[in-house]
Motif scaffolding. Structure first.
Motif: not given
Lengths: 57, 379
Positions: A52-54, B151, B245-246, B249-255, B257
């Motif tokens: 899901e990382t985006a 980044s 997530d299900d 697991l750790a996630f990030y969203k940084n859509p 920019e």
């Protein structure tokens, strides 16, 4: 000292050295052996990140 | 940075064994069992990174000062994170607890230990030796520094975005030309406000005096930060969200920019940063960043400005805005005027917002001077 005794002493020394550095550390044995590491790597499941990382971090 | 095969990450090179550090038994640093031939037995009780969180036992006997100062290095402590985020938080104890849970899950993996600057790739970039376990004096820009600072700093510096930093592209300087043990090994302080508050952090003035023969330098003196004239547009992110997530697991969203260039007011001039005009960057966090962990955790988001001091690593001598006086004077687009800030955040950003009346006026007589080149004699 006879030269033969010299040589055998040297041999003993070399053997001892080889024995201590090789046998005393299984860590070194394994971590310098590419083929062995490759074989083990195949058996290890790679940790995955979340799908899901985006975007950028 | 090319990914490493799993076996490459842990392959010790024979030449390491001949070095000062390689002659020390593996178990002295890592623990474990060096007579067991079975991997799991050999690994029982090992410390993968014996230099984190404390390097005293492993390195301190020979590098006493480095090990001691590391405890005050932001690369170890990340000590600015919680105090900063907590200022925006709902102060109720259970809300802070949920917020801390989120921060612990997502923020604290990004530390750099001795090993992550001198031995291997950082763990947050999946680890692995740089050069067969050798301890390198000089860290590796690509495999170490920009594995974390990639980044934003890395892309701007090398020119992945924009035309890069002239120090790197023209003068072959890497991170270590400006950043050294002085800032990276810890400065002995324990109360850093933010990452700019590190003693010994690099500064343009370490190496450059403002050359008054250049008209723009002479006119503006130290009223403008160097970046206002010498930097290019830089990354601004917003909408950063984290969660699990299900699979847990750790996630990030940084859509979101955008490459933007925004001149703002310096809200708190100091002896180190006296200039009145600075560049400001929009920070990635938003009120809902930690929503996964609880409702309204950052209910005081507007306690702090979210346009903050910026120092883009993309310096050029000539830039779009300094090429001609009026590329900047009267050019409202470059300035952080009120309309560019979300209404609910205007109050918090009051100190950095530029009112229209403050934008320097167009220079009437500043047409580019036709250089009447003196004909120089060839003899």
């Amino acid at each position: 000292m006879h030269s033969r005794t010299k040589i055998s002493l040297l041999l003993v020394a070399v053997l001892l050295l080889a024995a201590t550095s090789a046998l005393a550390s299984q860590c070194v044995n394994c971590h310098t052996d590419v083929e062995k590491l490759k074989a083990i790597a195949k058996t290890i499941i790679k940790p995955v990140g979340s799908a899901e990382t985006a975007g950028k971090g | 940075m090319a990914p490493l095969e799993l076996h490459e990450k842990v392959l010790v090179s024979p030449d390491f064994l001949q070095t000062t550090h390689g002659e020390i038994a593996c178990t002295e640093c890592h623990g474990g069992n060096d007579v067991a031939a079975d991997m799991n037995q050999a690994h029982s009780g090992i410390r993968a990174d014996p230099t984190f969180p404390d390097a005293t036992a492993t390195c301190g006997q020979c590098h006493e000062e480095e090990a001691r100062l590391a405890k005050t290095s932001l690369h170890y402590t990340l000590a600015t994170y919680k105090p900063m985020v907590h200022q925006r938080a709902d102060q109720a104890a259970n809300q802070i607890k949920m917020l801390n849970q989120g921060m612990d899950n997502h923020c604290y993996g990004c530390h750099a230990s001795c090993g992550e600057c001198h031995v291997s790739r950082p763990n947050s970039a999946k680890g692995g030796f740089i050069s067969g376990h050798n301890f390198n004096k000089t860290p590796d820009q690509t495999n170490q520094c920009t594995a974390c600072h990639g980044s934003r700093v890395g892309n701007e510096f090398t020119g992945t975005t924009g035309s890069g930093d002239a120090h790197y592209t023209k003068h072959d300087m890497d991170c270590m030309a400006c950043h050294s043990t002085r800032d990276l090994h810890g400065d002995g302080k324990s109360d850093h406000r933010d990452r700019y508050d590190v003693e010994g952090l690099s500064s343009c003035q370490d190496c450059h005096e403002l050359d008054d023969k250049i008209e723009q330098h002479a006119i503006h003196g130290e009223k403008l930060s160097c970046y206002v004239c010498h930097a290019q547009p830089y990354a601004n992110c917003y909408g950063c969200h984290v969660g699990l997530d299900d699979k847990g697991l750790a996630f990030y969203k940084n859509p979101d920019e955008e490459e933007l260039f925004r001149i703002g007011r310096n809200p708190a001039p100091s002896p180190k940063r006296p200039e009145e005009w600075i560049l400001v960057r929009r920070v990635p966090s938003v009120q809902t960043s930690f929503e996964f962990y609880g409702k309204d955790l950052l209910s005081n988001f507007d306690q702090l400005n979210n346009w903050k001091y910026a120092s883009p690593h993309n310096i050029q001598r000539k830039t779009t805005q300094n090429r001609e006086c009026n590329n900047c004077h009267g050019n409202e687009e470059l300035f952080l005027t009120e309309d560019k800030v979300k209404p609910e955040m205007r109050k918090a950003n009051k100190g950095v917002i530029v009112s229209k009346g403050m934008i320097p006026e167009k220079q009437e007589d500043a047409e580019p001077k036709k250089k009447t080149k003196k004909k120089s004699s060839y003899f």
